[in-house]
Design a protein around this motif. Structure first.
Motif, PDB file in Angstrom:
ATOM      1  N   GLN A  76      -8.740   4.231  -1.824  1.00 23.60           N
ATOM      2  CA  GLN A  76      -8.005   3.907  -3.049  1.00 23.60           C
ATOM      3  C   GLN A  76      -6.900   2.887  -2.831  1.00 23.60           C
ATOM      4  O   GLN A  76      -6.142   2.586  -3.737  1.00 23.60           O
ATOM      5  N   ARG A 101       1.550   6.327  -7.061  1.00 20.57           N
ATOM      6  CA  ARG A 101       0.463   7.177  -7.548  1.00 20.57           C
ATOM      7  C   ARG A 101       0.828   8.655  -7.394  1.00 20.57           C
ATOM      8  O   ARG A 101       0.516   9.487  -8.248  1.00 20.57           O
ATOM      9  N   ASP A 119      -4.691   1.028  -5.702  1.00 17.94           N
ATOM     10  CA  ASP A 119      -3.245   1.240  -5.758  1.00 17.94           C
ATOM     11  C   ASP A 119      -2.508  -0.093  -5.795  1.00 17.94           C
ATOM     12  O   ASP A 119      -1.573  -0.280  -6.577  1.00 17.94           O
ATOM     13  N   THR A 120      -2.908  -1.009  -4.917  1.00 20.76           N
ATOM     14  CA  THR A 120      -2.238  -2.304  -4.867  1.00 20.76           C
ATOM     15  C   THR A 120      -2.440  -3.067  -6.165  1.00 20.76           C
ATOM     16  O   THR A 120      -1.514  -3.685  -6.691  1.00 20.76           O
ATOM     17  N   ARG A 136       0.834  -1.205   0.000  1.00 19.53           N
ATOM     18  CA  ARG A 136       0.000   0.000   0.000  1.00 19.53           C
ATOM     19  C   ARG A 136       0.876   1.265   0.000  1.00 19.53           C
ATOM     20  O   ARG A 136       0.552   2.252  -0.657  1.00 19.53           O
ATOM     21  N   GLY A 143       2.500   1.552  -3.421  1.00 21.71           N
ATOM     22  CA  GLY A 143       1.454   1.907  -4.379  1.00 21.71           C
ATOM     23  C   GLY A 143       1.033   3.354  -4.263  1.00 21.71           C
ATOM     24  O   GLY A 143       0.886   4.062  -5.268  1.00 21.71           O
ATOM     25  N   ALA A 144       0.839   3.827  -3.033  1.00 22.89           N
ATOM     26  CA  ALA A 144       0.423   5.216  -2.829  1.00 22.89           C
ATOM     27  C   ALA A 144       1.518   6.189  -3.277  1.00 22.89           C
ATOM     28  O   ALA A 144       1.240   7.218  -3.890  1.00 22.89           O
TER      29      ALA A 144
END
Length: 425
Positions: free
Chosen positions: A117, A27, A121-122, A20, A23-24
């Motif tokens: 989200q 992004r 994201d993952t 996470r 991923g965040a």
């Protein structure tokens, strides 16, 4: 004064939330390789700060904030550099230079961590890591690293390859993604099937490491196994018409159903024949069987995960080990071996043959595997061979095999089981 619980908290949070966090940050920055570097920098800072100052109330949020601040610093350095270049080029003739500052990103008060989200994201991170520009091996290794938080040693054991090979694959994968400018996104519907097999492989291998930890003092890593189940459920919603997605979900549910009985009061490993089946999770079994039925309804026959799920179902519905339909399991393993030949499938088939037809029928299969290199650094083959020799009464040979298995076993709980077997001889 340093607090050892702080370091343990860092390890636990990273294991659960690394996907996470990366991923965040991906992004936010739009750069996969940069995002992982930022996450690693935040992790390093936590290893220094948390033992000294205590674990923050929101550990994952703390790591994200640090990662984001490092990103902002990088953006500002880049912006300052570009402004200097622009100033130097200001008096050049038209066409001599054209530069400008880059956007430093959102203001510090913007919210980076969006709980709604996290799944997206993952999932986007998984599809990015499994992009067709990567080889299957490189994509799976990279995603196990960033999604599962596994070390290179753990991934190497999952693949039965040297650690250096895994490290090289991960490095090469990052460079390839950067060079190809792969976007951070869940691909459109028409592109998903091309990457589905790799994504499912990643989920499967994360669960495999979680359900049978290759190292450490825990036989089951519920965080990894649970993450794999969560990702499989997301995939089943995203691609509801794909039978192998439901098959994988079925396999994970049926396997996880046995987790409550696989550990004793002190965390020791409980073998299948000694498990209290009343402790098996019946709701998980029901979910698994329902998912397998969805896969069967597609009418295409069972694939790689469907065959394994069918084997798991045989165990799930059996009242005991002797009453298990071992002949059906042998047939399913034979089909699996034809569909996807591998030493691990063949070793599992040997175990099933030993239960259905006796250890003498299974030993030649194991001996053939012993002649290859696939299990040279694994405890699995000598462990199985030692058990077969014990059942055949060849105790001296059984001791030799079990001693070898103990030397190779990286998991303390499994090593304890092997040590007990050796003592019983």
């Amino acid at each position: 004064m340093s607090d050892p619980t702080g370091r343990k908290a860092v390890a636990a949070v990273w294991r659960i939330d690394s996907a996470r966090i990366v991923g965040a940050l991906t992004r936010y920055t739009g750069d996969f390789a940069l995002a992982e570097d930022l996450a690693q920098e935040a992790l390093a800072e936590a290893l220094v700060t948390w033992p000294r100052e205590g674990v923050p109330n929101n550990p994952a949020g703390w790591l994200l904030t640090v990662g984001r601040r490092r990103a902002i610093d990088a953006f500002r350095r880049r912006s300052t550099r570009d402004e200097k270049y622009a100033a130097l080029a200001h008096n050049l003739a038209e066409g001599g230079a054209l530069t400008g500052a880059t956007d430093p990103g959102p203001a510090p008060d913007d919210v980076l961590w969006d709980p709604d989200q996290i799944d997206d994201d993952t999932l986007a991170l998984m599809f990015t890591s499994c992009h067709p520009v990567l080889s299957r091996e490189a994509g799976v290794a990279l995603t196990l690293r960033v999604i599962g938080g596994l070390t290179s040693d753990e991934i190497a054991r999952a693949f039965l390859v040297p650690t250096a090979t895994v490290q090289a694959r991960i490095t090469r994968a990052k460079k390839t993604l950067g060079a190809a400018k792969v976007p951070f996104e869940v691909p459109p519907v028409n592109e998903r099937p091309a990457r589905l097999a790799q994504v499912l492989s990643v989920i499967y291998l994360i669960f495999t490491e979680g359900s049978s930890a290759s190292s450490g003092d825990e036989v089951i890593r519920l965080d990894l196994a649970g993450e794999a189940q969560r990702l499989a459920r997301i995939m089943s919603r995203l691609m509801p018409s794909e039978p192998e997605v439901h098959s994988l979900l079925a396999l994970l549910e049926l396997t996880a159903a046995r987790f409550p009985a696989r550990r004793g009061p002190d965390g020791e490993t409980v073998l299948l024949e000694d498990q209290d089946r009343r402790r098996w999770d019946r709701s998980a079994i029901a979910r698994g069987r329902a998912a397998l039925a969805k896969a069967a309804d597609a009418g295409r026959g069972y694939g790689y995960y469907g065959l394994q799920a069918a084997i798991a179902e045989c165990h799930a519905v059996a009242p005991s080990v002797p009453e298990t339909d071992w002949n059906r399991i042998v047939v399913l393993y034979e089909a699996l071996g034809r569909l996807a030949p591998s030493p691990v499938v063949e070793l599992n088939r040997a175990v099933a043959v030993s239960m259905a037809r006796g250890p003498a029928a299974a030993l030649p299969i194991v001996d053939d595997l012993a002649g290859g290199d696939a299990f040279k650094d694994s405890h699995q083959l000598p462990g199985v061979r030692g058990e077969l020799l014990r059942r055949l009464g060849r105790l001296d040979e059984a001791r030799t095999e079990l001693e070898q298995a103990i030397r190779l076993c990286g998991n303390e709980r499994e090593r304890a089981v092997l040590t007990r077997k050796l003592a019983d001889l």
